[in-house]
Motif scaffolding. Structure first.
Motif, PDB file in Angstrom:
ATOM      1  N   MET A   1      -9.929 -13.579   6.683  1.00 19.69           N
ATOM      2  CA  MET A   1      -9.086 -12.401   6.512  1.00 19.69           C
ATOM      3  C   MET A   1      -9.953 -11.225   6.082  1.00 19.69           C
ATOM      4  SD  MET A   1      -5.937 -11.506   3.868  1.00 19.69           S
ATOM      5  CE  MET A   1      -6.453 -12.684   2.695  1.00 19.69           C
ATOM      6  N   ALA A   2      -9.641 -10.075   6.614  1.00 21.06           N
ATOM      7  CA  ALA A   2     -10.362  -8.862   6.252  1.00 21.06           C
ATOM      8  C   ALA A   2      -9.896  -8.363   4.896  1.00 21.06           C
ATOM      9  CB  ALA A   2     -10.135  -7.782   7.294  1.00 21.06           C
ATOM     10  N   THR A   3     -10.808  -7.790   4.168  1.00 21.05           N
ATOM     11  CA  THR A   3     -10.474  -7.097   2.930  1.00 21.05           C
ATOM     12  C   THR A   3     -11.067  -5.692   3.040  1.00 21.05           C
ATOM     13  OG1 THR A   3     -12.442  -7.951   1.799  1.00 21.05           O
ATOM     14  CG2 THR A   3     -10.383  -9.179   1.507  1.00 21.05           C
ATOM     15  N   TYR A   4     -10.892  -4.911   2.029  1.00 20.97           N
ATOM     16  CA  TYR A   4     -11.344  -3.530   2.053  1.00 20.97           C
ATOM     17  C   TYR A   4     -12.220  -3.246   0.846  1.00 20.97           C
ATOM     18  CZ  TYR A   4      -8.196  -2.810   5.900  1.00 20.97           C
ATOM     19  OH  TYR A   4      -7.602  -2.899   7.130  1.00 20.97           O
ATOM     20  N   GLN A   5     -13.103  -2.252   1.002  1.00 27.01           N
ATOM     21  CA  GLN A   5     -13.967  -1.846  -0.100  1.00 27.01           C
ATOM     22  C   GLN A   5     -14.027  -0.332  -0.173  1.00 27.01           C
ATOM     23  OE1 GLN A   5     -17.711  -3.654   0.825  1.00 27.01           O
ATOM     24  NE2 GLN A   5     -18.254  -2.140   2.357  1.00 27.01           N
TER      25      GLN A   5
ATOM     26  N   VAL B   1       0.245  -5.084  -3.590  1.00 31.77           N
ATOM     27  CA  VAL B   1      -0.039  -6.230  -4.460  1.00 31.77           C
ATOM     28  C   VAL B   1      -0.812  -5.856  -5.725  1.00 31.77           C
ATOM     29  CG1 VAL B   1       0.084  -7.934  -2.610  1.00 31.77           C
ATOM     30  CG2 VAL B   1      -2.103  -6.846  -3.115  1.00 31.77           C
ATOM     31  N   GLY B   2      -0.995  -4.568  -5.966  1.00 32.53           N
ATOM     32  CA  GLY B   2      -1.682  -4.126  -7.179  1.00 32.53           C
ATOM     33  C   GLY B   2      -3.146  -4.532  -7.246  1.00 32.53           C
ATOM     34  N   ALA B   3      -3.824  -4.520  -6.096  1.00 33.74           N
ATOM     35  CA  ALA B   3      -5.220  -4.960  -6.050  1.00 33.74           C
ATOM     36  C   ALA B   3      -6.219  -3.856  -6.395  1.00 33.74           C
ATOM     37  CB  ALA B   3      -5.537  -5.508  -4.661  1.00 33.74           C
ATOM     38  N   ILE B   4      -5.738  -2.641  -6.629  1.00 32.48           N
ATOM     39  CA  ILE B   4      -6.638  -1.509  -6.843  1.00 32.48           C
ATOM     40  C   ILE B   4      -6.525  -0.981  -8.263  1.00 32.48           C
ATOM     41  CG2 ILE B   4      -7.281   0.796  -6.056  1.00 32.48           C
ATOM     42  CD1 ILE B   4      -6.075   0.000  -3.325  1.00 32.48           C
TER      43      ILE B   4
ATOM     44  N   ASP C   1      -9.791  -5.421  -5.843  1.00 29.58           N
ATOM     45  CA  ASP C   1      -9.982  -6.819  -6.210  1.00 29.58           C
ATOM     46  C   ASP C   1      -9.817  -7.665  -4.943  1.00 29.58           C
ATOM     47  OD1 ASP C   1      -9.658  -9.494  -6.998  1.00 29.58           O
ATOM     48  OD2 ASP C   1      -8.596  -8.959  -8.833  1.00 29.58           O
ATOM     49  N   GLY C   2     -10.917  -8.190  -4.428  1.00 28.15           N
ATOM     50  CA  GLY C   2     -10.886  -8.984  -3.206  1.00 28.15           C
ATOM     51  C   GLY C   2     -10.048 -10.239  -3.313  1.00 28.15           C
ATOM     52  N   GLY C   3      -9.838 -10.730  -4.517  1.00 32.26           N
ATOM     53  CA  GLY C   3      -9.004 -11.905  -4.713  1.00 32.26           C
ATOM     54  C   GLY C   3      -7.521 -11.617  -4.567  1.00 32.26           C
ATOM     55  N   LYS C   4      -7.140 -10.372  -4.773  1.00 32.58           N
ATOM     56  CA  LYS C   4      -5.740  -9.963  -4.654  1.00 32.58           C
ATOM     57  C   LYS C   4      -5.431  -9.304  -3.320  1.00 32.58           C
ATOM     58  CE  LYS C   4      -4.805  -9.035  -9.545  1.00 32.58           C
ATOM     59  NZ  LYS C   4      -4.421  -7.965 -10.491  1.00 32.58           N
ATOM     60  N   CYS C   5      -6.427  -8.686  -2.704  1.00 28.03           N
ATOM     61  CA  CYS C   5      -6.234  -7.934  -1.464  1.00 28.03           C
ATOM     62  C   CYS C   5      -5.698  -8.836  -0.357  1.00 28.03           C
ATOM     63  CB  CYS C   5      -7.564  -7.306  -1.029  1.00 28.03           C
ATOM     64  SG  CYS C   5      -7.467  -6.376   0.511  1.00 28.03           S
ATOM     65  N   ILE C   6      -4.637  -8.376   0.312  1.00 33.07           N
ATOM     66  CA  ILE C   6      -4.040  -9.152   1.411  1.00 33.07           C
ATOM     67  C   ILE C   6      -4.447  -8.592   2.781  1.00 33.07           C
ATOM     68  CG2 ILE C   6      -2.096  -9.994   0.047  1.00 33.07           C
ATOM     69  CD1 ILE C   6      -0.369  -7.781   1.402  1.00 33.07           C
ATOM     70  N   GLY C   7      -5.290  -7.581   2.788  1.00 37.06           N
ATOM     71  CA  GLY C   7      -5.813  -7.041   4.036  1.00 37.06           C
ATOM     72  C   GLY C   7      -4.847  -6.196   4.836  1.00 37.06           C
ATOM     73  N   CYS C   8      -3.847  -5.618   4.200  1.00 36.49           N
ATOM     74  CA  CYS C   8      -2.833  -4.851   4.934  1.00 36.49           C
ATOM     75  C   CYS C   8      -3.358  -3.504   5.434  1.00 36.49           C
ATOM     76  CB  CYS C   8      -1.591  -4.641   4.079  1.00 36.49           C
ATOM     77  SG  CYS C   8      -1.820  -3.531   2.676  1.00 36.49           S
ATOM     78  N   GLY C   9      -4.360  -2.942   4.766  1.00 35.30           N
ATOM     79  CA  GLY C   9      -4.953  -1.681   5.189  1.00 35.30           C
ATOM     80  C   GLY C   9      -4.250  -0.420   4.732  1.00 35.30           C
ATOM     81  N   LYS C  10      -3.189  -0.552   3.948  1.00 28.86           N
ATOM     82  CA  LYS C  10      -2.459   0.640   3.496  1.00 28.86           C
ATOM     83  C   LYS C  10      -3.350   1.557   2.663  1.00 28.86           C
ATOM     84  CE  LYS C  10       2.161  -1.267   3.724  1.00 28.86           C
ATOM     85  NZ  LYS C  10       3.396  -1.592   3.019  1.00 28.86           N
ATOM     86  N   CYS C  11      -4.258   0.979   1.911  1.00 34.27           N
ATOM     87  CA  CYS C  11      -5.164   1.784   1.091  1.00 34.27           C
ATOM     88  C   CYS C  11      -6.037   2.679   1.971  1.00 34.27           C
ATOM     89  CB  CYS C  11      -6.022   0.895   0.197  1.00 34.27           C
ATOM     90  SG  CYS C  11      -7.002  -0.347   1.076  1.00 34.27           S
TER      91      CYS C  11
END
Length: 58
Positions: free
Chosen positions: A1-5, A22-25, A35-45
């Motif tokens: 799964m892709a994540t974002y940075q 998901v409150g990953a930022i 937080d790569g552990g929380k990121c679901i890869g949706c890309g909204k950020c």
């Protein structure tokens, strides 16, 4: 799964933090952090980043 940075271009607008479902930022004096552990890869950020400082990573 892709994540974002977040790259060095973060302008501290907090929009990414607001749209993350998901409150990953979190924000600190260095800018946004994903937080790569929380990121679901949706890309909204990345889609809502005012300075285009968020990029997809595999």
């Amino acid at each position: 799964m892709a994540t974002y940075q977040v790259t060095d271009g973060c302008c501290f607008c907090t929009e990414c933090q607001f749209v993350c479902p998901v409150g990953a930022i979190t924000m600190d004096s260095g800018g946004a952090h994903i937080d790569g552990g929380k990121c679901i890869g949706c890309g909204k950020c990345a889609q809502n980043c005012a300075s285009e400082a968020i990029e997809r990573k595999e």
